[in-house]
Design a protein around this motif. Structure first.
Motif, PDB file in Angstrom:
ATOM      1  N   UNK A 156      22.793  37.201  52.366  1.00  0.00           N
ATOM      2  CA  UNK A 156      23.347  36.483  51.219  1.00  0.00           C
ATOM      3  C   UNK A 156      24.665  37.145  50.891  1.00  0.00           C
ATOM      4  N   UNK A 157      25.451  36.531  50.017  1.00  0.00           N
ATOM      5  CA  UNK A 157      26.813  37.033  49.813  1.00  0.00           C
ATOM      6  C   UNK A 157      26.957  37.905  48.568  1.00  0.00           C
ATOM      7  N   UNK A 158      25.880  38.065  47.816  1.00  0.00           N
ATOM      8  CA  UNK A 158      25.888  39.016  46.710  1.00  0.00           C
ATOM      9  C   UNK A 158      26.517  38.487  45.434  1.00  0.00           C
ATOM     10  N   UNK A 159      26.485  39.348  44.436  1.00  0.00           N
ATOM     11  CA  UNK A 159      26.961  38.945  43.113  1.00  0.00           C
ATOM     12  C   UNK A 159      28.206  39.692  42.676  1.00  0.00           C
ATOM     13  N   UNK A 160      28.917  40.286  43.624  1.00  0.00           N
ATOM     14  CA  UNK A 160      30.139  41.018  43.292  1.00  0.00           C
ATOM     15  C   UNK A 160      31.355  40.157  43.656  1.00  0.00           C
ATOM     16  N   UNK A 161      32.272  40.035  42.700  1.00  0.00           N
ATOM     17  CA  UNK A 161      33.446  39.177  42.883  1.00  0.00           C
ATOM     18  C   UNK A 161      34.653  39.879  42.268  1.00  0.00           C
ATOM     19  N   UNK A 162      35.788  39.837  42.949  1.00  0.00           N
ATOM     20  CA  UNK A 162      37.030  40.291  42.316  1.00  0.00           C
ATOM     21  C   UNK A 162      37.998  39.120  42.270  1.00  0.00           C
ATOM     22  N   UNK A 163      38.872  39.117  41.262  1.00  0.00           N
ATOM     23  CA  UNK A 163      39.867  38.035  41.208  1.00  0.00           C
ATOM     24  C   UNK A 163      41.157  38.499  40.540  1.00  0.00           C
ATOM     25  N   UNK A 164      42.211  37.759  40.830  1.00  0.00           N
ATOM     26  CA  UNK A 164      43.526  38.071  40.257  1.00  0.00           C
ATOM     27  C   UNK A 164      44.113  36.804  39.626  1.00  0.00           C
ATOM     28  N   UNK A 165      45.159  37.005  38.835  1.00  0.00           N
ATOM     29  CA  UNK A 165      45.898  35.877  38.265  1.00  0.00           C
ATOM     30  C   UNK A 165      47.205  35.684  39.039  1.00  0.00           C
ATOM     31  N   UNK A 166      47.886  34.568  38.783  1.00  0.00           N
ATOM     32  CA  UNK A 166      49.084  34.267  39.566  1.00  0.00           C
ATOM     33  C   UNK A 166      50.156  35.348  39.429  1.00  0.00           C
ATOM     34  N   UNK A 167      50.269  35.897  38.217  1.00  0.00           N
ATOM     35  CA  UNK A 167      51.225  36.998  38.053  1.00  0.00           C
ATOM     36  C   UNK A 167      50.449  38.298  37.953  1.00  0.00           C
ATOM     37  N   UNK A 168      50.977  39.360  38.576  1.00  0.00           N
ATOM     38  CA  UNK A 168      50.265  40.640  38.535  1.00  0.00           C
ATOM     39  C   UNK A 168      50.579  41.348  37.212  1.00  0.00           C
ATOM     40  N   UNK A 169      49.982  40.814  36.131  1.00  0.00           N
ATOM     41  CA  UNK A 169      50.282  41.293  34.791  1.00  0.00           C
ATOM     42  C   UNK A 169      49.021  41.943  34.201  1.00  0.00           C
ATOM     43  N   UNK A 170      49.045  43.273  34.143  1.00  0.00           N
ATOM     44  CA  UNK A 170      47.859  44.008  33.687  1.00  0.00           C
ATOM     45  C   UNK A 170      47.469  43.618  32.259  1.00  0.00           C
ATOM     46  N   UNK A 171      48.483  43.428  31.392  1.00  0.00           N
ATOM     47  CA  UNK A 171      48.193  43.102  29.990  1.00  0.00           C
ATOM     48  C   UNK A 171      47.453  41.770  29.872  1.00  0.00           C
ATOM     49  N   UNK A 172      47.831  40.834  30.748  1.00  0.00           N
ATOM     50  CA  UNK A 172      47.157  39.522  30.755  1.00  0.00           C
ATOM     51  C   UNK A 172      45.666  39.718  31.085  1.00  0.00           C
ATOM     52  N   UNK A 173      45.391  40.558  32.068  1.00  0.00           N
ATOM     53  CA  UNK A 173      43.996  40.833  32.450  1.00  0.00           C
ATOM     54  C   UNK A 173      43.254  41.549  31.322  1.00  0.00           C
ATOM     55  N   UNK A 174      43.940  42.500  30.682  1.00  0.00           N
ATOM     56  CA  UNK A 174      43.298  43.226  29.566  1.00  0.00           C
ATOM     57  C   UNK A 174      42.876  42.238  28.473  1.00  0.00           C
ATOM     58  N   UNK A 175      43.775  41.272  28.180  1.00  0.00           N
ATOM     59  CA  UNK A 175      43.476  40.299  27.109  1.00  0.00           C
ATOM     60  C   UNK A 175      42.226  39.504  27.454  1.00  0.00           C
ATOM     61  N   UNK A 176      42.127  39.097  28.734  1.00  0.00           N
ATOM     62  CA  UNK A 176      40.938  38.341  29.166  1.00  0.00           C
ATOM     63  C   UNK A 176      39.692  39.203  28.986  1.00  0.00           C
ATOM     64  N   UNK A 177      39.778  40.464  29.436  1.00  0.00           N
ATOM     65  CA  UNK A 177      38.591  41.333  29.382  1.00  0.00           C
ATOM     66  C   UNK A 177      38.168  41.633  27.934  1.00  0.00           C
TER      67      UNK A 177
END
Ligand code: P1T
Length: 379
Positions: free
Chosen positions: A292-313
């Motif tokens: 099976x393929x498991x339950x671990x997933x990584x993803x990125x946004x179109x721009x590599x903007x750490x602050x954008x990711x922080x806001x989502x998290x």
């Protein structure tokens, strides 16, 4: 015996003194002897503990191995493996791996004169170029943390066997339900038991499984001599967790697929790293060596903007923002600043670990609730 049956029964016998169906927690530091050396196989609890013995047997059986050993953490298990080596020895390691593994290799063992080469394990021929007369060990994770590359264990084991090297496989992300490295040529299978084997985010522990008796004896000697053993209560909790491992993994896989497909169609999301996609570069190997393929997933946004990711998290309500993975509850992690902060940025960039990358450990909740949480957080 089928895996599901092993998960429920492996290592666990009714307690001979009472018939207790669950292995008791032998919360003791030592064992009384009748006369020096006249004992019942248990001398001192760093060396042996019946709760720990049951767990070691269970993990060995789950990994289709002859022997199991458990340690106070996953990195303590890795520490024991590297202590098989001596100054001047060399290790070829995958370059996409848990930050704490990179840290113990570079910040601890390089200081003791062991040399590490961090290489792309996707290229088996490239790996062989690093083999020389000092090479003793090849170390890899698959799926890798956090890029979810699938390394062809058989192809790498052909190299380790050709040059009489040890091959160690960190099977943490797959769990023994989805992948059996022993059957693909590994000599040592390692787990951060903290993750899927424990499964309930309440224990820190590591494990090693091996087939070869002399290798087992050397590792058991290290376990006893260096003393990084887990306590009996933690062993009990993991014995309990393992009984539902197969059921949990089924749901982790099911939910993982739903979440991965949701992310892949989201207009804000750029790349989704999950080996179940046909477009994943190692999808064919994943199909071959995993169940099976498991339950671990990584993803990125179109721009590599750490602050954008922080806001989502920060907006997640169900996904817990936390280091770790493999628990029943869903978690989100920011590798660049959290689990992989010990890896220099230029090394991270070589494997595509961007500052904006978010890693998800998809739990066993209802997938619709998880997707709703992602939807409200990503916007
Ligand atoms: O945390 P510990 O039980 O010591 O296990 C270390 C370890 C080893 N191998 C892999 C693949 C791992 O993912 C880990 C620990 N990882 C995390 C804590 C994490 O969030 O990635």
């Amino acid at each position: 015996m089928h895996f599901d049956t092993k998960a429920v029964h492996a290592g666990v016998e009714p307690d001979p003194s009472t018939g207790a169906i669950m292995t008791p927690i032998f919360q003791t530091s030592t064992y009384v002897q009748k006369s020096p050396g006249d004992h019942q196989g248990f001398e001192y609890a760093r060396s042996q503990n019946p709760t720990r013995s049951a767990l070691q047997k269970s993990i060995a059986m789950l990994e289709n191995a002859n022997y199991g050993l458990v340690f106070g953490s996953g990195v303590a298990a890795i520490d024991a493996v590297v202590k098989l080596l001596k100054p001047g020895d060399e290790v070829i390691s995958g370059n996409d791996l848990y930050g704490g593994t990179y840290r113990i290799f570079t910040k601890i063992f390089e200081g003791f004169g062991i040399k590490f080469h961090f290489v792309d394990m996707n290229d088996a021929a490239g790996v062989e170029q690093y083999v020389n007369e000092n090479t003793k060990l090849i170390w890899l994770e698959t799926p890798t943390n956090p890029m979810m590359s699938i390394i062809d264990i058989k192809a790498i084991s052909a190299i380790s066997k050709k040059h009489s090297l040890l091959l160690g496989v960190d099977n943490t992300f797959a769990s023994p339900v989805l992948q059996s490295p022993m059957e693909l040529g590994a000599d040592i299978v390692m787990h951060s038991v903290t993750k899927y084997l424990g499964g309930h985010s309440d224990v820190v522990m590591g494990a090693i499984a091996v087939n070869d008796e002399s290798l087992y004896k050397r590792l058991a000697f290290i376990q006893n001599s260096c003393g990084a053993v887990p306590g009996p209560q933690d062993c009990f909790l993991v014995l309990r967790g393992i009984k539902t491992l197969h059921l949990r993994m089924e749901r982790h896989c099911e939910n993982g697929e739903k979440v991965a497909r949701f992310l892949a169609q989201h207009p804000e999301v750029d790349k989704v790293y999950w080996p179940g996609f046909e477009s994943h570069p190692n999808h064919e190997i994943a199909k071959e060596q995993m169940k099976g393929f498991g339950g671990m997933i990584s993803f990125t946004f179109h721009e590599d903007d750490m602050q954008r990711s922080f806001k989502v998290m920060e907006k997640f309500k169900l996904f817990a923002l936390a280091e770790s993975l493999g628990g029943v509850e869903s978690m989100a992690n920011h590798p660049a600043t959290m689990t992989h902060g010990a890896i220099p940025k230029e090394e991270r960039m070589k494997v595509g670990l961007l500052d904006s990358l978010i890693r998800l450990s998809v739990g066993i909740e209802n997938a619709d609730d998880l997707i709703a949480d992602l939807e409200q957080a990503i916007g």
